[in-house]
Design an enzyme around this catalytic site. Structure first.
Site, PDB file in Angstrom:
ATOM      1  N   ASP A  97       7.596 -11.484   4.629  1.00 34.28           N
ATOM      2  CA  ASP A  97       8.950 -11.396   3.552  1.00 34.28           C
ATOM      3  C   ASP A  97       8.116 -10.474   1.965  1.00 34.28           C
ATOM      4  O   ASP A  97       8.574  -9.967   1.388  1.00 34.28           O
ATOM      5  CB  ASP A  97       9.099 -12.481   2.720  1.00 34.28           C
ATOM      6  N   TYR A 140      10.818 -20.908   6.041  1.00 33.13           N
ATOM      7  CA  TYR A 140      11.821 -20.182   5.607  1.00 33.13           C
ATOM      8  C   TYR A 140      13.247 -20.098   6.594  1.00 33.13           C
ATOM      9  O   TYR A 140      14.114 -20.089   5.868  1.00 33.13           O
ATOM     10  CB  TYR A 140      11.237 -18.314   6.289  1.00 33.13           C
ATOM     11  N   ASP A 150      -4.172 -13.773   1.800  1.00 29.40           N
ATOM     12  CA  ASP A 150      -4.857 -13.497   0.045  1.00 29.40           C
ATOM     13  C   ASP A 150      -5.263 -12.385   0.621  1.00 29.40           C
ATOM     14  O   ASP A 150      -4.785 -11.565  -0.924  1.00 29.40           O
ATOM     15  CB  ASP A 150      -5.216 -14.673   0.007  1.00 29.40           C
ATOM     16  N   LYS A 165      -2.500 -17.663   6.495  1.00 29.85           N
ATOM     17  CA  LYS A 165      -3.709 -18.349   6.273  1.00 29.85           C
ATOM     18  C   LYS A 165      -3.131 -19.163   7.054  1.00 29.85           C
ATOM     19  O   LYS A 165      -3.691 -20.855   7.323  1.00 29.85           O
ATOM     20  CB  LYS A 165      -1.998 -18.746   4.997  1.00 29.85           C
TER      21      LYS A 165
END
Ligand SMILES: NC(=O)C1=CN([C@@H]2O[C@H](COP(=O)(O)OP(=O)(O)OC[C@H]3O[C@@H](n4cnc5c(N)ncnc54)[C@H](OP(=O)(O)O)[C@@H]3O)[C@@H](O)[C@H]2O)C=CC1
Ligand SMILES: O=C(O)CCC(=O)C(=O)O
Ligand SMILES: [Mg+2]
Length: 423
Positions: free
Chosen positions: A311, A151, A287, A221
């Site tokens: 986000d 980001y 996920d 992740k």
């Protein structure tokens, strides 16, 4: 008449005068619509709560289109310096073009002022139309790292000399052979640091302990991005165990007990820790986490995660409690006391100037601001008025289209209704 003064921070303690000067940025798109309603609601609540003893003096500062039209600068130094000086600010959303043009001014504000936490509490207001069966089960606070990650916008465009230089370096000097199409790739960089992670996780744990919450979940992740997202998980557990050892039980500890003494012993240790009032610090891969917050939201209280995950997660969770029209946020540096309060949503440009969109996200961001100032009475008046107004089914278009028997009002009309319902 009380003199308007700056908010100051000394030795980590914020001093809020009775008439603080608070800078605001109106924002692009629907920003002016929602800011106008928000400002009236805040003023009415403060007036009602303190009978004129407390008051806010607003100071307009500029960023985005309004700033560019005025001075040719998207984010003038004066804006940054003013927030730095006055400590607390509130802002409307600012536009970021896709695929080119200026980089995000929202991200720049967070980075320049080192507002390392993006706090987004997500809770349900009774009566809000929701796409899920039990939206009241959602009561989470997202702590999103706000200065790092992919980001940060460190990237090079396909076909430029710069990207060629980076790809050559990766291939020739770092032995990278997995860039699938090197001639036509753009490249982005994902910095995630121990320092940045630890201060964010620390803030999340402090918040959870102060609020009496039962768990903090580190979302990452890390199976795929081992040294960025995976390290986020390890550093998160490290800070939990090293700095809060007597107050938390971590799943890292659980895993160590499983390895040494088996699953039964680990379950027993966890049960004993919970019985002793310890808070659980756990983790989830991003996920599956997105599925679990939908299927069993009760299991999650405070979420600590990196910038991009945060986000996505904040918009997804907002949907569960009725949408982005009612999702507040705050960008905070817990060390210096600086904070900018802003809605989770963007500029919603197609509705700009129509006095149509829901101002609740910005109004609830203002509630977070009032709480941050210690003006809880005014904050509570707004929250209660929000409950009453939604229960009476007087709502803006976004809720009206999902609600039977609703009376649709404009942005300003919703503000009027909140003010009427303050008691
Ligand atoms: N912090 C910030 O300043 C942020 C800025 N942005 C920027 O905003 C711009 C537009 O982004 P976009 O992706 O369209 O996302 P937006 O959040 O601006 O809007 C997407 C959709 O969400 C709904 N929505 C948004 N705000 C409201 C509201 N107040 N009340 C009711 N519904 C609302 C509308 O849905 P519907 O069409 O269904 O009515 C709208 O079309 C981009 O430039 C983006 O970069 C984005 C996020 C944060
Ligand atoms: O800066 C932007 O334009 C988008 C930011 C955003 O989506 C967010 O912070 O949630
Ligand atoms: Mg977003």
């Amino acid at each position: 008449m009380t003199q308007a003064e700056k908010i100051t921070v000394e030795n980590g303690k914020m001093n809020v005068p009775n008439k603080p000067i608070i800078p605001f940025i109106e924002g692009d798109g629907t920003g002016p619509d929602i800011w106008a309603a928000t400002k009236r609601v805040i003023e009415a609540a403060v007036d009602k709560a303190y009978n004129g003893e407390k008051q806010i003096e607003w100071k307009e500062i500029y960023a985005g289109q309004k700033s560019y039209d005025k001075s040719g600068e998207w984010l003038p130094d004066n804006t940054l310096n003013t927030i730095n000086d006055y400590k607390i600010a509130i802002k409307g959303p600012l536009t970021t073009p896709v695929g080119g043009g200026i980089r995000s001014l929202n991200v720049a504000l967070r980075q320049e002022l080192d507002l390392f936490t993006c706090l987004r509490p997500v809770r349900y207001f009774s009566g809000v139309p929701s796409p899920v069966k039990n939206p009241e089960d959602v009561d989470m606070a997202i702590f999103r790292e706000n200065t790092e990650d992919i980001y940060a916008g460190i990237e090079w465009q396909k076909g430029t000399d710069s990207v060629k230089k980076v790809i050559d370096f990766l291939q020739d000097e770092m032995g990278v052979d997995s860039i699938r199409f090197p001639e036509t790739s753009g490249i982005g960089i994902k910095p995630v640091s121990e320092e940045g992670t630890k201060r964010l996780v620390r803030a999340a744990i402090d918040y959870a302990l102060n609020e009496g919450r039962q768990n903090v979940t580190l979302v990452h992740k890390g199976n795929i991005m081992k040294f960025t997202e995976g390290s986020f998980k390890s550093w998160g557990y490290e800070v939990a165990e090293q700095e809060y050892g007597n107050k938390v039980f971590t799943w890292a500890e659980y895993d160590r007990i499983v390895e040494k003494d088996g699953k039964e012993a680990a379950n027993k240790a966890q049960d004993e820790a919970v019985a002793a009032g310890k808070m659980i610090v756990k983790d989830a891969i991003a996920d599956i986490f997105l599925q679990q917050i939908l299927t069993r939201p009760k299991e999650f209280d405070v979420v600590a995660t990196m910038n991009l995950n945060g986000d996505y997660i904040s918009d997804a969770l907002a949907a569960q409690v009725g949408g982005i029209g009612i999702a507040p946020g705050a960008n905070i540096n817990y060390d210096t006391g600086h904070a900018i309060f802003e809605a989770t949503h963007g500029t919603a440009p197609k509705y700009a100037g129509m006095d149509k969109v829901n101002p609740s996200s910005m109004i609830l961001s203002a509630v977070l601001m009032l709480e941050h100032l210690g003006w809880r009475e005014a904050a509570d008046l707004i929250t209660k008025a929000m409950d009453t107004t939604i229960a009476s089914k007087v709502v803006t278009y976004d809720f009206a289209r999902m609600m039977e028997g609703a009376a649709e009002v404009k942005t300003s009309g919703f503000g009027d209704e909140l003010i009427k319902n303050m008691d």
